[in-house]
Enzyme design. Structure first.
Site, PDB file in Angstrom:
ATOM      1  N   GLU A   1     -21.812  28.868 -39.050  1.00 14.06           N
ATOM      2  CA  GLU A   1     -21.139  30.140 -38.775  1.00 14.06           C
ATOM      3  C   GLU A   1     -19.899  29.953 -37.917  1.00 14.06           C
ATOM      4  O   GLU A   1     -19.054  30.838 -37.846  1.00 14.06           O
ATOM      5  CB  GLU A   1     -22.116  31.142 -38.139  1.00 14.06           C
TER       6      GLU A   1
ATOM      7  N   HIS B   1     -26.049  32.669 -38.595  1.00 16.09           N
ATOM      8  CA  HIS B   1     -26.272  32.316 -37.193  1.00 16.09           C
ATOM      9  C   HIS B   1     -27.562  31.509 -37.036  1.00 16.09           C
ATOM     10  O   HIS B   1     -27.602  30.498 -36.330  1.00 16.09           O
ATOM     11  CB  HIS B   1     -26.357  33.581 -36.327  1.00 16.09           C
TER      12      HIS B   1
END
Length: 337
Positions: free
Chosen positions: A10, A306
């Protein structure tokens, strides 16, 4: 020394925060390149610098390359010292993300600590205080420690000026399994506003009421002191026996109140339609403490980028595997091995 490419996965600030936390716990230094490499403005922002400074303060760490805009950072940890600390972001940067950096090392430090964090408490791209206090910390407390959080003053973007206080009674983290929400206890939808017209909050609640089939008394509006604004947030909560999901929608210049409410309501509806224990944001937060506990499991909706990135950082420092298994119901079971 562990080498990390901050643009992988990410590619945001979570890589830096998790690396600092794990470095303090394990004693392993790290060097990160391309910090926040996938963000519109790469490099460290003020809140990331404050988070690393906080890690240095509690752990006697030495850090090279720490400045706003920096993309390369070398972090050498020392022993974590529990105690009383105050950290001010200096902008509306998230107090919650600074807490995320130092909480686990202080939980494992062997003596109580108290934190005063000043900056943003309710701002975009970070978990609001309500999520930390009602969703995240109750799970942490089930694992052994005792962490309490108090909101002293709201801090909205861009002014900031918020304040939270955290008391930490440390303990070894015990592996637990969180796969069942339990029975539904209650639901609430609250529109908070400060220094803005009442009409904004009224439109948000009207929209939310039309999208969620909740009891009439579940909906409310709360005005905060004008000097804490301008700011606005819609907070949706679904409380179960074993977990509370908190979904937020932030008012933003140029975005209608109706759009803010619709987005938040859709996210809450998605969680309610599943049988997962943790929503996507809670899942992101739980990976680190579960990994430090050495085991345990929880169910969640589709893993976020994430979470997948956090898994890589955790494996680099701890050598523990975070597995994601999709179940027939469509939810995912996360296990630490």
């Amino acid at each position: 020394m562990i080498i990390i490419d901050g643009s992988e996965g990410e590619g945001g600030g979570q890589v830096v925060r998790n690396a600092c936390a794990l470095s303090l716990v394990t004693g392993q230094p790290f060097h990160i390149t391309n910090a926040r490499g996938k963000r519109e403005k790469p490099g460290l922002m003020r809140q990331h610098v404050t988070a690393v400074e906080a890690a240095c303060a509690i752990g006697g760490a030495m850090c090279e390359g720490l400045s706003v805009g920096s993309s390369d950072l070398t972090f050498r940890p020392g022993p974590v010292t529990p105690g009383e600390y105050r950290f001010a972001v200096g902008t509306a940067g998230s107090t919650g993300l600074v807490l995320q950096t130092v909480l686990m090392p202080l939980i494992l430090a062997g003596a109580p600590s108290r934190l005063v964090l000043e900056g943003g408490t309710h701002n975009m791209l970070a978990p609001p205080f309500d999520f930390i206090a009602k969703s995240f910390l109750p799970v942490i407390n089930r694992m052994g420690p005792r962490v309490t959080a108090r909101l002293i003053r709201h801090g909205f973007y861009p002014r900031g000026g918020g304040r939270i206080e955290i008391d930490i009674e440390p303990a070894e983290l015990t592996a637990i399994n969180c796969v069942d929400r339990g029975a539904l206890i209650g639901r609430s939808a609250t529109a908070l506003y400060a220094g803005l017209p009442l009409d904004v909050a009224e439109r948000e609640i009207k929209t939310t009421r039309g999208l969620l089939d909740w009891p009439e008394d579940a909906f409310s509006i709360r005005e905060l002191p004008e000097e804490q604004g301008p700011g606005n947030i819609v907070l949706l909560e679904a409380a179960y026996e074993h977990v509370t999901e908190v979904v937020s929608g932030f008012g933003k210049l140029g975005v209608s109140a109706e759009h803010v409410a619709k987005t938040a309501a859709a996210r809450m509806a998605g969680y309610l339609a599943s049988d997962a224990f943790a929503g996507p944001y809670l899942a992101d937060q739980l990976l680190l403490p579960f990994a430090l506990a050495g085991g345990g499991s929880f169910t969640t909706v589709k893993p976020s980028q994430h979470s997948l990135t956090a898994r890589v950082i955790i494996e680099a420092f701890l050598g523990r595997r975070c597995s994601f298994l999709q179940l027939p119901t469509g939810t995912h079971r996360v296990e630490i091995r």
